[in-house]
Design an enzyme around this catalytic site. Structure first.
Site, PDB file in Angstrom:
ATOM      1  N   TRP A  36     -32.787  12.256 -14.247  1.00 37.86           N
ATOM      2  CA  TRP A  36     -31.795  11.784 -13.271  1.00 37.86           C
ATOM      3  C   TRP A  36     -30.635  11.054 -13.933  1.00 37.86           C
ATOM      4  O   TRP A  36     -30.837  10.266 -14.860  1.00 37.86           O
ATOM      5  CB  TRP A  36     -32.492  10.809 -12.321  1.00 37.86           C
ATOM      6  N   ASN A  38     -27.035   8.724 -12.687  1.00 38.98           N
ATOM      7  CA  ASN A  38     -25.998   8.307 -11.727  1.00 38.98           C
ATOM      8  C   ASN A  38     -24.798   7.737 -12.461  1.00 38.98           C
ATOM      9  O   ASN A  38     -24.235   8.479 -13.291  1.00 38.98           O
ATOM     10  CB  ASN A  38     -26.521   7.501 -10.540  1.00 38.98           C
ATOM     11  N   ASP A  39     -24.393   6.532 -12.239  1.00 39.14           N
ATOM     12  CA  ASP A  39     -23.066   6.067 -12.676  1.00 39.14           C
ATOM     13  C   ASP A  39     -22.762   6.255 -14.167  1.00 39.14           C
ATOM     14  O   ASP A  39     -23.633   6.014 -15.014  1.00 39.14           O
ATOM     15  CB  ASP A  39     -22.946   4.550 -12.458  1.00 39.14           C
ATOM     16  N   PHE A  98     -29.114  -1.881 -15.096  1.00 40.33           N
ATOM     17  CA  PHE A  98     -28.127  -1.320 -14.177  1.00 40.33           C
ATOM     18  C   PHE A  98     -26.769  -1.154 -14.860  1.00 40.33           C
ATOM     19  O   PHE A  98     -26.606  -1.431 -16.041  1.00 40.33           O
ATOM     20  CB  PHE A  98     -28.028  -2.213 -12.929  1.00 40.33           C
ATOM     21  N   ASP A 168     -22.816  -4.837 -12.107  1.00 34.82           N
ATOM     22  CA  ASP A 168     -21.857  -3.867 -12.654  1.00 34.82           C
ATOM     23  C   ASP A 168     -20.655  -4.533 -13.332  1.00 34.82           C
ATOM     24  O   ASP A 168     -19.496  -4.284 -12.955  1.00 34.82           O
ATOM     25  CB  ASP A 168     -21.384  -2.887 -11.546  1.00 34.82           C
TER      26      ASP A 168
HETATM   27  C1  FRU Z   1     -23.996   2.432  -8.027  1.00 35.20           C
HETATM   28  C2  FRU Z   1     -25.201   1.561  -8.376  1.00 35.20           C
HETATM   29  C3  FRU Z   1     -24.775   0.304  -9.118  1.00 35.20           C
HETATM   30  C4  FRU Z   1     -26.016  -0.053  -9.885  1.00 35.20           C
HETATM   31  C5  FRU Z   1     -26.561   1.305 -10.241  1.00 35.20           C
HETATM   32  C6  FRU Z   1     -28.065   1.385 -10.259  1.00 35.20           C
HETATM   33  O1  FRU Z   1     -24.342   3.771  -7.832  1.00 35.20           O
HETATM   34  O2  FRU Z   1     -25.927   1.241  -7.211  1.00 35.20           O
HETATM   35  O3  FRU Z   1     -24.311  -0.743  -8.293  1.00 35.20           O
HETATM   36  O4  FRU Z   1     -25.737  -0.825 -10.998  1.00 35.20           O
HETATM   37  O5  FRU Z   1     -26.067   2.213  -9.288  1.00 35.20           O
HETATM   38  O6  FRU Z   1     -28.489   2.616 -10.735  1.00 35.20           O
END
Ligand code: FRU
Length: 495
Positions: A36, A38-39, A98, A168
């Site tokens: 997976w 994400n950011d 994160f 973040d």
């Molecule tokens: C945004 C988020 C961030 C966090 C991260 C966790 O998509 O929710 O705020 O740091 O993804 O995976």
């Protein structure tokens, strides 16, 4: 414990990453080594290379306890996978490493600043996140967490600051002042999301400076992934507000990615907001992050998905989550323009070009097909009467298509992936108003195996979507209601 979790993740991705063939992945978009993504995180230039990290769970295609995946590139186009950089192996980050950012530290090491998440007991017996900001230092491959982490805690926020939603950090250096700032996403119960500004002279000791801007309960309850930068004389803050209510066609319900324009007062550390706009009018765009390239360009990259569509995974997939192409940002008349970085042009092959094609009804053109494509369309009225509709269908066969349509009468652009092969119901279409130019429109469309990014009128608007249509569906067709003239320039993208 520290070595174990990272070593375990590295061994896992080494073993299972290689089982994913190139054809199963996007061709010129970033996907996780395995599992997976994400950011985008830690997007920075260090020791002659671009570094890009990402929120990463190697062990499954679902979000879970976060690690940081890692890639490097010399041209923002050809990315080399490096071993995972950070694992949730400390008490203060054991529930997740994160999102965060990267920079060259004053002593020349590569600095990563991230949010550590821990689950703690509440006085009422419940449990909740505690989010703190942490540092790690490395040589571009291996990173060691700072022994005095965390460096910023929620107790440093003004009263009412959340200990649960405080994350973040985006760090940047202020050359004039010779110090460092970080913007951090946060919220209060009364006002909703906000951007908190912190300052440090040495990157180890931080102080709270100000709240730069806030939702005031209009733009979501929490602002994730803030970024701050200046282009020409416009100060810009990026935010990813959670749980917005729709406003006209500017914001849709749920999680959005937005930018604030205004003036940042360097003495008082206040931000006077002039405007707030959507960053992308598609569906799958969230948590963008920017960096400055050595030649001064401001470059943005984002997660090509949203929290709402994260469960819409095709069966049998071994990776999930992609990043957009890097986009160069400029400002025109107070608004951001986004253009795919010019480095992408190096992958263009097999040019197909048509000028002044008269369209009236359905049409296909010889040589126009493909699922890894960079195509620019220019459409305008043929003669004096205005056509009512222009539509292009991509990733098309007799069962599937994804369409981008333009109605010059009300200057509306629509995107629809309802027939892209989805087997469950999620949001599939969007409309956006585009600037009116006597019935003319220019759309650059980047198609990859699992995505579409459209840039309207030289980047005035961008629309980003994922599509999981079978790869055999590679047709490109046009349709108009009324007569229109079309120019097409199309390339295959070969990395
Ligand atoms: C945004 C988020 C961030 C966090 C991260 C966790 O998509 O929710 O705020 O740091 O993804 O995976």
């Amino acid at each position: 414990m520290a070595m174990n979790l990272l070593a375990k993740a590295r061994a896992y991705e080494e073993e299972y990453g290689r089982l994913i063939s190139d054809l199963e992945r996007p061709s010129y978009h970033i996907s996780p080594t395995v599992g997976w993504l994400n950011d985008p995180n830690g997007f920075s230039y260090y020791d002659g290379k671009y570094h890009l990290f990402y929120q990463y769970n190697p062990y499954s295609t679902q979000w879970d306890t976060m690690h940081w995946g890692h890639l490097v590139s010399e041209d923002l186009l050809h990315w080399k996978r490096l071993p995972a950089a950070l694992a949730p192996d400390q008490e203060y980050d054991c529930a997740g490493v994160f999102s965060g950012s990267g920079l060259m530290a004053p002593d020349g090491r590569h600095l990563l600043m991230y949010t550590g998440v821990q689950i703690v007991d509440r006085p009422d017996g419940g449990r909740e996140d505690r989010q703190v900001q942490c540092l790690a230092f490395g040589d571009g491959t291996d990173y060691v967490k700072y022994e005095n982490n965390p460096v910023i805690t929620p107790e440093m926020l003004p009263e009412g600051g959340s200990t649960v939603d405080f994350r973040d950090p985006k760090i940047f250096r202020d050359e004039e002042e010779g110090c460092y700032y970080a913007v951090v996403g946060s919220c209060t119960r009364e006002e909703g999301g906000n951007v908190a500004l912190f300052r440090s002279r040495d990157i180890f000791h931080w102080e709270f400076v100000s709240i730069l801007d806030r939702s005031e309960q209009r733009y979501g309850y929490m602002w994730e992934c803030p970024d701050y930068f200046r282009i020409d004389d416009t100060d810009i803050i990026l935010i990813s507000p959670m749980k917005l209510s729709a406003e006209g066609l500017e914001f849709h319900c749920g999680n959005n990615a937005a930018y604030l324009t205004g003036n940042y007062d360097r003495e008082k550390h206040t931000f006077e907001r002039k405007g707030i706009f959507s960053l992308d009018y598609g569906i799958d765009f969230y948590a963008p992050q920017t960096m400055t390239a050595p030649d001064g360009r401001r470059i943005m990259i984002a997660w090509m998905q949203t929290p709402e569509t994260r469960h819409s995974q095709p069966a049998g997939i071994k990776w999930f989550g992609q990043l957009t192409v890097p986009r160069e940002l400029t400002v025109k008349e107070g608004r951001l323009l986004q253009r795919p970085i010019r480095e992408l042009e190096a992958c263009r092959r097999g040019r197909v070009f048509y000028r002044d094609v008269l369209l009236n009804g359905h049409a296909g053109l010889a040589g126009l097909k493909g699922r890894c494509v960079d195509m620019t369309l220019r459409v305008r009225p043929a003669g004096r009467s205005l056509y009512r509709l222009f539509s292009v269908r991509i990733a098309a066969d007799d069962r599937h298509y994804t369409s981008i349509s333009y109605r010059p009468g009300d200057s509306m652009l629509s995107f629809d992936r309802s027939f892209s092969g989805l087997n469950h119901y999620i949001v599939s279409d969007r409309d956006v108003h585009v600037g009116y130019r006597e019935g003319e429109i220019k759309i650059r469309i980047l198609i990859d195996r699992f995505s579409v990014e459209a840039f309207v009128n030289d980047g005035e608007q961008a629309l980003t979507f994922t599509i999981y249509t079978p790869q055999e569906a590679d047709g490109i067709f046009f349709e108009t209601d009324g007569a229109a003239l079309l120019d097409v320039e199309k390339y295959d993208m070969v990395l």
